[in-house]
Design an enzyme around this catalytic site. Structure first.
Site, PDB file in Angstrom:
ATOM      1  N   GLU A 218     155.222  41.266 -81.142  1.00 44.23           N
ATOM      2  CA  GLU A 218     154.375  40.447 -81.754  1.00 44.23           C
ATOM      3  C   GLU A 218     153.406  40.766 -82.922  1.00 44.23           C
ATOM      4  O   GLU A 218     153.097  40.109 -84.018  1.00 44.23           O
ATOM      5  CB  GLU A 218     153.632  39.588 -80.844  1.00 44.23           C
ATOM      6  CG  GLU A 218     152.803  38.270 -81.155  1.00 44.23           C
ATOM      7  CD  GLU A 218     151.418  38.835 -81.779  1.00 44.23           C
ATOM      8  OE1 GLU A 218     150.675  38.038 -82.142  1.00 44.23           O
ATOM      9  OE2 GLU A 218     150.987  40.020 -81.711  1.00 44.23           O
TER      10      GLU A 218
ATOM     11  N   ASP B 172     154.014  44.250 -76.538  1.00 42.87           N
ATOM     12  CA  ASP B 172     153.894  45.258 -77.333  1.00 42.87           C
ATOM     13  C   ASP B 172     152.435  45.458 -77.698  1.00 42.87           C
ATOM     14  O   ASP B 172     151.619  44.488 -77.903  1.00 42.87           O
ATOM     15  CB  ASP B 172     154.519  45.020 -78.660  1.00 42.87           C
ATOM     16  CG  ASP B 172     154.229  43.871 -79.338  1.00 42.87           C
ATOM     17  OD1 ASP B 172     154.306  42.719 -79.074  1.00 42.87           O
ATOM     18  OD2 ASP B 172     154.150  43.902 -80.692  1.00 42.87           O
TER      19      ASP B 172
END
Length: 480
Positions: free
Chosen positions: A145, A78
């Site tokens: 994350e 991400d």
């Protein structure tokens, strides 16, 4: 048409451009996760995808390395989604518009996602290569994350055989990171009561701030628009009758807030505008060259009836903004010059009957995390707010001896002609969570030079990327 087709290392930037075409903001990683699964299946590599869109891909060792211990290469899928005020980019549907400028890769009006797309690209390049020498590789791609490390928190590592882990989520190429801060998110909701008043509205926009990463750039003393909003509201309220109708700033707690917008109703608009202009001049002197584009824009709105906070509610909102800690709290006593404890008031959001505040706290010392949580709970209690903490993650503790760190340091010296700095980082790396799941992990983190990550000015240095790629290849070759 490929923008990075002739950019070295080609094998890395090929995959970086591939994943840059895929929207992959936090919580929206299914498509890029599926891409990695298809990549593995096309190459007949063993692959596992879980319910959180984490992906683990395994590749056997090359000739002569078949029986070597596997090496884990890890990064997150991400990215932070930030854009300029003028941009119409849709992070749910649009590919990034990559550009090459002055030796850097960047994206037009948006974050680049080199944090941490470059790790994914390097790992895919290793998995794709039929010429590199390497032991068995276990590539671990985690998700979310940037928001709560949800992927790393939920991933199952029981199928991994390797104990040496290379995390490629660092942003300065002259150092090896061997430890990181732990942290948590503090979410606070302050109920507000409202009333109606008739008057001329003012839209006050604090903007032009650099923003940036709330961990690695927190020591640069950049302006936080949410904190500055509290300061200007406090100042205006002391000089005349003031009503607050709405306040919003920031979208993510891990980004230093660069824009805050407040809608006000004041008794004397001209007096308020003069006071705001005076405040802007004060701030420009205070911040100097650190925030050269700092601005406060004031737009006079129509005269009408506005829903505004009652006086007591407004005082509590302003009180929280003014008194909430923000920035560096303490420096390390053992690693001189490094930040030990900090926080970032990343989000202020007006909702129908409440204002929501989100603070991200970081520290390399667990007892300081506890103390900071108690401080924030005390402040929230004083203003009558409710709160909760989540997204907690442990610190990654520095180890005195490390096999992978020794191999990596030698590889860096070969490529850069100097020994790297061994350091810890004041940001959350997944090594802490992953080590908690697999205590025998021997971790190291490094990466190419990136600037202004988590902001629309994010850029990745091309020459540094090539050097770090060469370091990674040498490390793999020496893990025989």
């Amino acid at each position: 048409m490929s923008v990075l087709e002739n950019t070295e290392p080609k094998e890395v930037f090929h995959f970086f451009e591939e994943i840059s075409r895929i929207p992959r903001g936090s919580y929206h990683t299914k498509e890029v996760s599926d891409y990695c699964v298809s990549f593995a299946k096309e190459r007949q590599l063993e692959v596992v995808q879980d319910a959180w869109n984490n992906v683990i891909i395994k590749k056997p060792g090359t000739k002569g390395y078949e029986n070597s211990e596997p090496v884990i290469i890890q990064g997150h899928l991400d990215m932070v989604c930030e854009k300029t005020e003028a941009s119409d980019h849709n992070f749910l549907t649009d590919p990034l518009e990559l550009m090459v400028e002055d030796g850097y890769v960047t994206a037009k009006d948006t974050t680049l996602g080199a944090d941490n797309g470059i790790a994914i690209a390097m790992a895919l390049a290793v998995l794709d290569s039929d010429t590199l020498e390497h032991p068995p590789v276990e590539a671990v791609f985690t998700t979310d994350e940037e928001v709560n490390m949800g992927g790393a928190a939920n991933i199952d590592l029981s199928g991994l055989k390797g104990t040496m882990l290379i995390n490629l989520d660092s942003e300065e190429d002259d150092r090896l990171t061997a430890g990181c801060a732990g942290g948590f998110r503090f979410c606070c909701e302050l109920p507000v009561q409202k009333k109606q008043v008739t008057g001329t509205g003012l839209l006050v926009e604090i903007c032009g701030l650099k923003g940036g990463h709330s961990g690695t750039e927190i020591d640069r003393q950049r302006g936080n628009a949410n904190k500055l909003a509290g300061r200007i509201l406090c100042h205006l309220g002391a000089g005349q009758e003031l009503f607050l109708a709405e306040i919003n700033g920031g979208a993510r707690e891990n980004v230093i807030t660069s824009v805050n917008r407040s809608t006000l109703v004041v008794s004397d608009t001209k007096k308020a505008v003069r006071a705001i202009e005076d405040m802007k001049e004060e701030w420009k002197k205070e911040f100097g060259e650190d925030e050269p584009d700092l601005d406060i824009r004031v737009t006079e709105l129509e005269k009408k009836e506005y829903d505004v906070f009652r006086e007591e509610s407004m005082k509590k909102v302003i009180g929280f903004l003014v008194n909430c800690p923000n920035g560096v709290d303490e420096y390390s006593r053992s690693l001189k010059g490094q930040v030990e404890t900090s926080d970032n008031l990343g989000v202020v959001e007006s909702q129908e009957d409440r204002v929501r505040f989100v603070v991200l706290v970081r520290s390399g010392v667990s007892s300081k995390l506890k103390e900071f949580r108690e401080r924030l709970e005390c402040l929230a209690g004083l203003v009558g707010a409710t709160w909760n903490t989540d997204s907690g993650y442990p610190a990654w503790t520095f180890k005195e001896t490390s096999r992978i760190r020794s191999i990596a340091a030698d590889a860096f010296e070969e490529v850069f002609k100097t020994r790297p700095m061994i350091t810890t980082i004041h940001a959350g790396l997944e090594c802490g969570l992953l080590s908690g799941k697999k205590p025998d992990l021997d971790c190291i983190s490094f990466g190419p030079n990136m600037k202004d990550v988590h902001s629309f000015n994010e850029r990745l240095e091309i020459a540094s990327t090539e050097k770090v790629w060469n370091v990674l290849k040498i490390i793999l070759k020496r893990c025989k």
